[in-house]
Design an enzyme around this catalytic site. Structure first.
Site, PDB file in Angstrom:
ATOM      1  N   ASN A  72     126.071  -5.870  14.369  1.00  0.00           N
ATOM      2  CA  ASN A  72     126.083  -5.624  12.919  1.00  0.00           C
ATOM      3  C   ASN A  72     127.044  -6.609  12.262  1.00  0.00           C
ATOM      4  O   ASN A  72     127.851  -7.252  12.940  1.00  0.00           O
ATOM      5  CB  ASN A  72     126.470  -4.168  12.609  1.00  0.00           C
ATOM      6  CG  ASN A  72     127.716  -3.745  13.353  1.00  0.00           C
ATOM      7  OD1 ASN A  72     128.785  -4.335  13.210  1.00  0.00           O
ATOM      8  ND2 ASN A  72     127.582  -2.740  14.202  1.00  0.00           N
ATOM      9  N   ASP A  88     123.906  -3.011  21.547  1.00  0.00           N
ATOM     10  CA  ASP A  88     125.303  -3.375  21.249  1.00  0.00           C
ATOM     11  C   ASP A  88     126.255  -2.491  22.058  1.00  0.00           C
ATOM     12  O   ASP A  88     127.189  -2.985  22.728  1.00  0.00           O
ATOM     13  CB  ASP A  88     125.518  -3.184  19.734  1.00  0.00           C
ATOM     14  CG  ASP A  88     126.724  -3.928  19.182  1.00  0.00           C
ATOM     15  OD1 ASP A  88     127.402  -4.629  19.947  1.00  0.00           O
ATOM     16  OD2 ASP A  88     126.977  -3.796  17.968  1.00  0.00           O
TER      17      ASP A  88
HETATM   18  N1  APR Z   1     118.800  -3.699  27.043  1.00  0.00           N
HETATM   19  C1  APR Z   1     117.813  -4.226  26.285  1.00  0.00           C
HETATM   20  N2  APR Z   1     117.396  -3.688  25.126  1.00  0.00           N
HETATM   21  C2  APR Z   1     118.018  -2.549  24.714  1.00  0.00           C
HETATM   22  C3  APR Z   1     119.055  -1.929  25.430  1.00  0.00           C
HETATM   23  C4  APR Z   1     119.453  -2.551  26.654  1.00  0.00           C
HETATM   24  N3  APR Z   1     120.441  -2.061  27.408  1.00  0.00           N
HETATM   25  N4  APR Z   1     119.439  -0.818  24.755  1.00  0.00           N
HETATM   26  C5  APR Z   1     118.662  -0.725  23.671  1.00  0.00           C
HETATM   27  N5  APR Z   1     117.794  -1.755  23.638  1.00  0.00           N
HETATM   28  C6  APR Z   1     116.731  -2.071  22.670  1.00  0.00           C
HETATM   29  C7  APR Z   1     116.257  -0.985  21.744  1.00  0.00           C
HETATM   30  O1  APR Z   1     115.390  -0.094  22.436  1.00  0.00           O
HETATM   31  C8  APR Z   1     115.510  -1.803  20.703  1.00  0.00           C
HETATM   32  O2  APR Z   1     114.193  -2.141  21.172  1.00  0.00           O
HETATM   33  O3  APR Z   1     117.173  -3.096  21.780  1.00  0.00           O
HETATM   34  C9  APR Z   1     116.322  -3.104  20.631  1.00  0.00           C
HETATM   35  C10 APR Z   1     117.182  -3.252  19.396  1.00  0.00           C
HETATM   36  O4  APR Z   1     117.691  -1.991  19.010  1.00  0.00           O
HETATM   37  P1  APR Z   1     119.203  -1.765  18.511  1.00  0.00           P
HETATM   38  O5  APR Z   1     120.134  -1.913  19.636  1.00  0.00           O
HETATM   39  O6  APR Z   1     119.223  -0.490  17.744  1.00  0.00           O
HETATM   40  O7  APR Z   1     119.470  -3.043  17.513  1.00  0.00           O
HETATM   41  P2  APR Z   1     119.060  -3.305  15.978  1.00  0.00           P
HETATM   42  O8  APR Z   1     117.795  -2.623  15.593  1.00  0.00           O
HETATM   43  O9  APR Z   1     119.176  -4.776  15.792  1.00  0.00           O
HETATM   44  O10 APR Z   1     120.194  -2.573  15.152  1.00  0.00           O
HETATM   45  C11 APR Z   1     121.497  -3.098  15.158  1.00  0.00           C
HETATM   46  O11 APR Z   1     122.453  -1.007  15.837  1.00  0.00           O
HETATM   47  O12 APR Z   1     123.774  -0.495  17.629  1.00  0.00           O
HETATM   48  C12 APR Z   1     123.779  -0.883  16.351  1.00  0.00           C
HETATM   49  O13 APR Z   1     125.790  -2.178  16.222  1.00  0.00           O
HETATM   50  C13 APR Z   1     124.399  -2.246  16.144  1.00  0.00           C
HETATM   51  O14 APR Z   1     124.617  -1.655  13.853  1.00  0.00           O
HETATM   52  C14 APR Z   1     123.893  -2.469  14.770  1.00  0.00           C
HETATM   53  C15 APR Z   1     122.476  -1.978  14.820  1.00  0.00           C
END
Ligand code: APR
Length: 183
Positions: A31, A41
């Protein structure tokens, strides 16, 4: 289709946990505040250890990292040399330059990775979790951005692997990859 050659490099899709796949640079879906969170994240900070956040605290820009931007840190105990923390757009229906911002996040990440001398780079599906970007649309933008970069100026990068957590996202990327021109 789970693999193509572009610009002398390879784009590959796998389903799994990005913290378990050894590469030179892991890209994180962060973020603007670069303060960590849930999803990928959270997984990256948990697996990498506190070192990554300590470094972010030292380098964090005063007003945060803009949407479409990215910063690079060490990788702590992850199986990588660096982590690029990229900020994708929050989906607001598609009329707020989300596609341009998502493309910029991939481009900036690849510039930082190439600048570090990386041969292998992994990406999650940026913006398609908490940020709500529809996976099919995001997959098209993500793969076109990476293929465009590799064709134009891939530098040291030899392989980009998308590590997709769930089957639905993996299938969306598989479909989008078949629309990318190899070469
Ligand atoms: N490995 C690969 N992909 C993952 C993992 C992992 N360990 N964990 C989750 N994902 C996937 C999710 O299932 C989704 O398909 O990563 C993709 C992106 O999801 P998010 O992590 O929610 O990222 P995003 O949609 O970009 O949102 C970012 O979420 O966690 C917070 O700090 C981050 O505020 C920011 C927001």
């Amino acid at each position: 289709m789970t693999e193509i050659s572009v610009g002398g490099a390879r784009i590959r899709l796998v389903q799994g946990d990005i913290t378990r796949v050894p590469v030179d640079v892991i890209v994180n879906a962060a973020n603007s505040e670069l303060i960590g969170g849930g999803g990928v994240d959270g997984a990256i900070h948990r697996a990498g250890g506190p070192e990554i956040m300590l470094e972010l605290n030292r380098i964090r820009p005063k007003h945060g990292c803009p949407t479409g931007g990215a910063v690079i840190t060490g990788a702590g105990s992850l199986p990588a040399r660096f982590v690029v923390h990229a900020v994708g757009p929050v989906w607001r229906g598609g009329g707020f330059q989300e596609a341009l911002d998502l493309e910029a996040a991939y481009q900036k990440s690849l510039e930082l990775a190439a600048g570090s001398g990386a041969a292998t780079v992994s990406f999650p599906s940026i913006s398609t979790g908490a940020y709500g970007y529809p996976a099919a649309r995001a997959a098209g933008v993500a793969l076109a951005a990476v293929a465009g970069f590799l064709k134009a100026r891939g530098g040291t990068i030899r392989e980009v692997v998308f590590v997709l957590f769930d089957e639905g996202t993996f299938k969306a990327y598989e479909k989008a990859l078949s629309a990318i021109e190899p070469g």
